[in-house]
Design an enzyme around this catalytic site. Structure first.
Site, short mmCIF file in Angstrom:
data_model
loop_
_atom_site.label_atom_id
_atom_site.label_comp_id
_atom_site.label_asym_id
_atom_site.label_seq_id
_atom_site.Cartn_x
_atom_site.Cartn_y
_atom_site.Cartn_z
N SER A 204 -1.95 -1.33 -9.49
CA SER A 204 -2.65 -2.63 -9.49
C SER A 204 -2.89 -3.09 -10.93
O SER A 204 -2.86 -2.27 -11.86
CB SER A 204 -4.01 -2.47 -8.81
OG SER A 204 -4.79 -3.63 -8.95
N TYR A 217 -12.39 1.78 -6.97
CA TYR A 217 -11.00 1.37 -6.71
C TYR A 217 -10.18 1.35 -8.01
O TYR A 217 -9.06 1.87 -8.06
CB TYR A 217 -11.01 0.00 -6.05
CG TYR A 217 -9.64 -0.60 -5.81
CD1 TYR A 217 -8.89 -0.26 -4.69
CD2 TYR A 217 -9.09 -1.52 -6.71
CE1 TYR A 217 -7.63 -0.82 -4.47
CE2 TYR A 217 -7.85 -2.08 -6.50
CZ TYR A 217 -7.12 -1.73 -5.37
OH TYR A 217 -5.88 -2.29 -5.17
P1 NAD Z 1 -3.23 -4.32 3.43
O1 NAD Z 1 -4.59 -4.22 3.96
O2 NAD Z 1 -2.30 -5.24 4.12
O3 NAD Z 1 -2.55 -2.90 3.34
C1 NAD Z 1 -3.27 -1.72 3.10
C2 NAD Z 1 -2.93 -0.76 4.22
O4 NAD Z 1 -3.46 0.51 3.89
C3 NAD Z 1 -3.52 -1.11 5.57
O5 NAD Z 1 -2.67 -1.95 6.32
C4 NAD Z 1 -3.66 0.25 6.23
O6 NAD Z 1 -2.57 0.48 7.11
C5 NAD Z 1 -3.52 1.22 5.09
N1 NAD Z 1 -4.65 2.16 5.07
C6 NAD Z 1 -5.88 1.98 4.55
N2 NAD Z 1 -6.63 3.08 4.78
C7 NAD Z 1 -5.85 3.97 5.45
C8 NAD Z 1 -6.04 5.27 5.95
N3 NAD Z 1 -7.21 5.91 5.80
N4 NAD Z 1 -5.01 5.87 6.61
C9 NAD Z 1 -3.81 5.24 6.76
N5 NAD Z 1 -3.58 4.00 6.28
C10 NAD Z 1 -4.58 3.37 5.64
O7 NAD Z 1 -3.39 -4.77 1.89
P2 NAD Z 1 -2.37 -4.79 0.65
O8 NAD Z 1 -3.05 -5.66 -0.33
O9 NAD Z 1 -1.00 -5.09 1.05
O10 NAD Z 1 -2.46 -3.30 0.11
C11 NAD Z 1 -1.36 -2.51 -0.18
C12 NAD Z 1 -1.54 -1.84 -1.53
O11 NAD Z 1 -1.53 -2.84 -2.53
C13 NAD Z 1 -2.83 -1.06 -1.71
O12 NAD Z 1 -2.55 0.17 -2.32
C14 NAD Z 1 -3.64 -1.93 -2.64
O13 NAD Z 1 -4.51 -1.16 -3.42
C15 NAD Z 1 -2.53 -2.55 -3.47
N6 NAD Z 1 -2.88 -3.77 -4.19
C16 NAD Z 1 -3.23 -4.91 -3.52
C17 NAD Z 1 -3.55 -6.03 -4.24
C18 NAD Z 1 -3.95 -7.31 -3.55
O14 NAD Z 1 -4.44 -8.25 -4.22
N7 NAD Z 1 -3.77 -7.47 -2.26
C19 NAD Z 1 -3.51 -6.03 -5.62
C20 NAD Z 1 -3.14 -4.87 -6.28
C21 NAD Z 1 -2.83 -3.74 -5.55
#
Ligand code: NAD
Ligand code: MG
Length: 312
Positions: A204, A217
């Site tokens: 991130s 986080y």
């Molecule tokens: P999202 O909520 O769509 O995806 C995250 C997924 O993590 C969930 O769908 C869930 O299936 C899974 N998850 C969470 N806890 C879990 C557990 N205990 N067991 C199994 N699965 C679990 O959101 P996203 O934003 O697509 O997130 C994906 C990645 O991107 C994450 O690692 C997040 O930190 C990272 N990220 C997101 C952003 C943003 O702005 N959305 C920015 C930087 C990084």
């Protein structure tokens, strides 16, 4: 070309979608303000307004991952969903992991994978447990018949204003899901990987520019970077590459289900140079590149997809 699943198959032989036309990235996708839309964790893409683009109708594949076998954690929604759809369009069989409560979003992804004539394997379960992480990899390997690509993408993010409000329980859970699980899953997966395989971790902008309300986080995302760089050097000898993607603000349920306070959702993405959040599909090409042999000289790298990053 329609098949029995009701989804349109799209590959290099079909025409490119509008997403591939030259256009202004500032206005290509929805811009803030957005409505407040609180959801319970982990949230569903179907409750998001505006609807996110994970490439369902917009990503076109070119066969760059033909017959590869991929496991994507958090593959039901957001960035993982975009990667899973793109991998299938590029010719890969894809297993996705997600929480049992996310079955509906997961089945939508499985249908899209199968619409490409590829295997879509649904493996629900909580990666907070080491035993399940091992089981997840074993199931994926058994059903796919091997493993070439691992995307450690699942993550949890819960904003808290002060260190005082950040409980030990939350701190522990965030580290378990974001740091321990990728370690456990990678360790199990590497036993089945051979030269040409690729691991991709979702880090991130928070790895480098932590926000005050993401104290736990942001630390886990810094861990993802160190893990990527150290592991890349360890497994290079085996011909295995390890990289990370560092997204900026992306329009996913992670944010509206407690990842940000609702007043931040209203202006989500407004502080980036491109003045809007990214859509999950805008990360798909990076995951495909890092997974594919086109990235044969790319390892230990962290690639930003940030809209011209500035902390949100
Ligand atoms: P999202 O909520 O769509 O995806 C995250 C997924 O993590 C969930 O769908 C869930 O299936 C899974 N998850 C969470 N806890 C879990 C557990 N205990 N067991 C199994 N699965 C679990 O959101 P996203 O934003 O697509 O997130 C994906 C990645 O991107 C994450 O690692 C997040 O930190 C990272 N990220 C997101 C952003 C943003 O702005 N959305 C920015 C930087 C990084
Ligand atoms: Mg989800």
């Amino acid at each position: 070309m329609r098949n029995g699943h009701g989804y349109e198959s799209m590959n290099a032989s079909d025409k490119l979608t509008d997403r591939y036309k030259k256009q202004n990235p500032l206005t290509q996708y929805p811009q803030p303000p957005f409505p407040r839309q609180p959801q319970n964790r982990p949230g569903s893409v179907n409750k998001m307004e505006p609807e996110p683009d994970h490439g369902e109708k917009s990503y076109v594949g070119f066969g760059r991952l033909k017959d590869r076998k991929a496991l994507v954690t958090g593959g039901d929604s957001g960035i993982g969903r975009a990667a899973a759809i793109a991998f299938a369009r590029e010719g890969a069989d894809v297993a996705i992991n997600y929480l049992p409560s996310e079955e509906q979003n997961a089945q939508e992804v499985i249908k899209l994978i199968e619409a490409e004539g590829r295997k879509g394997i649904a493996i629900p379960g909580d990666i907070i447990e080491e035993s399940f992480c091992n089981e997840l990899v074993e199931k994926a390997v058994a059903e796919l018949g091997g493993l070439d690509i691992l995307v450690n993408n699942a993550g949890r993010q819960t904003a808290q204003k002060t260190i005082d409000e950040l409980t030990t329980e939350q701190f522990d859970n965030t580290f378990k899901v974001n740091v321990y699980a990728p370690f456990w899953i990678s360790k199990a997966a590497l036993k089945h990987m051979s030269a040409g395989a690729s691991i991709i971790n979702t880090a991130s902008v928070q790895s480098f520019d932590p926000s005050p309300n993401l104290l736990d986080y942001a630390q886990t995302k810094a861990c993802n970077v160190a893990f990527t760089k150290a592991l890349a050097q360890q497994v290079a000898e085996q011909g295995i590459r390890v990289n990370a993607v560092a997204p900026g603000p992306i329009w996913t349920p992670l944010q509206s289900s407690g990842g940000q306070p609702q007043d931040k959702i209203e202006k989500f993405g407004s502080t980036t140079a491109l003045k809007r959040p990214g859509q999950p599909v805008e990360l798909a090409a990076i995951y495909v590149l890092l997974a594919s042999q086109e990235a044969s000289y790319i390892t230990g790298e962290v690639m930003g997809v940030t809209g011209g990053e500035m902390p949100y």
